[in-house]
Motif scaffolding. Sequence first.
Motif, PDB file in Angstrom:
ATOM      1  N   SER A 282       0.829  -1.225   0.000  1.00  0.00           N
ATOM      2  CA  SER A 282       0.000   0.000   0.000  1.00  0.00           C
ATOM      3  C   SER A 282       0.858   1.269   0.000  1.00  0.00           C
ATOM      4  O   SER A 282       0.480   2.270  -0.591  1.00  0.00           O
ATOM      5  CB  SER A 282      -0.953   0.005   1.188  1.00  0.00           C
ATOM      6  OG  SER A 282      -0.231   0.051   2.395  1.00  0.00           O
ATOM      7  N   THR A 283       2.020   1.235   0.655  1.00  0.00           N
ATOM      8  CA  THR A 283       2.893   2.412   0.699  1.00  0.00           C
ATOM      9  C   THR A 283       4.100   2.268  -0.230  1.00  0.00           C
ATOM     10  O   THR A 283       4.855   3.218  -0.401  1.00  0.00           O
ATOM     11  CB  THR A 283       3.419   2.656   2.130  1.00  0.00           C
ATOM     12  OG1 THR A 283       4.125   1.499   2.568  1.00  0.00           O
ATOM     13  CG2 THR A 283       2.273   2.979   3.074  1.00  0.00           C
ATOM     14  N   TYR A 284       4.265   1.078  -0.799  1.00  0.00           N
ATOM     15  CA  TYR A 284       5.394   0.751  -1.673  1.00  0.00           C
ATOM     16  C   TYR A 284       6.729   0.995  -0.956  1.00  0.00           C
ATOM     17  O   TYR A 284       7.637   1.625  -1.467  1.00  0.00           O
ATOM     18  CB  TYR A 284       5.336   1.525  -2.993  1.00  0.00           C
ATOM     19  CG  TYR A 284       6.196   0.904  -4.071  1.00  0.00           C
ATOM     20  CD1 TYR A 284       5.858  -0.314  -4.643  1.00  0.00           C
ATOM     21  CD2 TYR A 284       7.356   1.514  -4.497  1.00  0.00           C
ATOM     22  CE1 TYR A 284       6.644  -0.896  -5.607  1.00  0.00           C
ATOM     23  CE2 TYR A 284       8.169   0.932  -5.472  1.00  0.00           C
ATOM     24  CZ  TYR A 284       7.800  -0.269  -6.015  1.00  0.00           C
ATOM     25  OH  TYR A 284       8.600  -0.850  -6.959  1.00  0.00           O
ATOM     26  N   LEU A 285       6.802   0.493   0.274  1.00  0.00           N
ATOM     27  CA  LEU A 285       8.009   0.623   1.086  1.00  0.00           C
ATOM     28  C   LEU A 285       8.382  -0.726   1.679  1.00  0.00           C
ATOM     29  O   LEU A 285       7.508  -1.511   2.060  1.00  0.00           O
ATOM     30  CB  LEU A 285       7.795   1.604   2.243  1.00  0.00           C
ATOM     31  CG  LEU A 285       7.530   3.058   1.917  1.00  0.00           C
ATOM     32  CD1 LEU A 285       7.168   3.817   3.187  1.00  0.00           C
ATOM     33  CD2 LEU A 285       8.742   3.691   1.254  1.00  0.00           C
ATOM     34  N   TYR A 286       9.692  -0.965   1.781  1.00  0.00           N
ATOM     35  CA  TYR A 286      10.167  -2.085   2.577  1.00  0.00           C
ATOM     36  C   TYR A 286      10.218  -1.591   4.009  1.00  0.00           C
ATOM     37  O   TYR A 286      10.877  -0.590   4.298  1.00  0.00           O
ATOM     38  CB  TYR A 286      11.560  -2.539   2.124  1.00  0.00           C
ATOM     39  CG  TYR A 286      11.549  -3.343   0.852  1.00  0.00           C
ATOM     40  CD1 TYR A 286      11.187  -4.686   0.862  1.00  0.00           C
ATOM     41  CD2 TYR A 286      11.904  -2.761  -0.351  1.00  0.00           C
ATOM     42  CE1 TYR A 286      11.174  -5.431  -0.303  1.00  0.00           C
ATOM     43  CE2 TYR A 286      11.902  -3.503  -1.523  1.00  0.00           C
ATOM     44  CZ  TYR A 286      11.531  -4.833  -1.496  1.00  0.00           C
ATOM     45  OH  TYR A 286      11.524  -5.568  -2.648  1.00  0.00           O
ATOM     46  N   LYS A 287       9.538  -2.291   4.899  1.00  0.00           N
ATOM     47  CA  LYS A 287       9.532  -1.905   6.306  1.00  0.00           C
ATOM     48  C   LYS A 287      10.419  -2.889   7.058  1.00  0.00           C
ATOM     49  O   LYS A 287      10.061  -4.042   7.256  1.00  0.00           O
ATOM     50  CB  LYS A 287       8.106  -1.870   6.846  1.00  0.00           C
ATOM     51  CG  LYS A 287       7.288  -0.792   6.138  1.00  0.00           C
ATOM     52  CD  LYS A 287       5.975  -0.528   6.790  1.00  0.00           C
ATOM     53  CE  LYS A 287       5.306   0.666   6.124  1.00  0.00           C
ATOM     54  NZ  LYS A 287       4.018   0.972   6.735  1.00  0.00           N
TER      55      LYS A 287
END
Length: 164
Positions: A107-112
């Motif tokens: 949804s945020t296009y981030l690796y967390k």
Amino acid sequence: MALVNYADHLQTWWSDHHSKFDPRNYSRTHLIITGSIVSVILCLFWASLFLDIEHSGKYYDAQRNYKILPFDLLDATSICEQKTQKRYGDKMISSYIDNHSTYFDRSTYLYKVFMFARVGELRDSEEVVVHCFVNPSEYMVEHYRAFEPKKGSLMNRAVGSLGG
């Protein structure tokens, strides 16, 4: 005729305003301006060396073909480990990734990336929790936060070390 009058007026204005020209003041002003510019450039250079400023493409590797070997979770975790190592330097004893919590958020296009780092001296260290979010399209860290344990007051630590 009007053009000649304008030229005379301009010449009179120029001589009135520049007849008081003092080369000593010019050189002093010139030195101040030059010194200011050099100071700003040195400050920016110093900041780039010691501050870990994020920008788009910071972790981009021009030697790598990202179409063949795309940016992945291993790249994101490596970036977070590098950033944590840079933050703590020699005080970082070890670090490890929390593989159960680390993921790619569609949804945020981030690796967390969630990790732990052991920081301090070998005999007196503490565990720091790190949250690091990496944007794979910008090749940069979007969010980085290290949560260090709160230390008690000096008196509480002294009493605690006495066994009380």
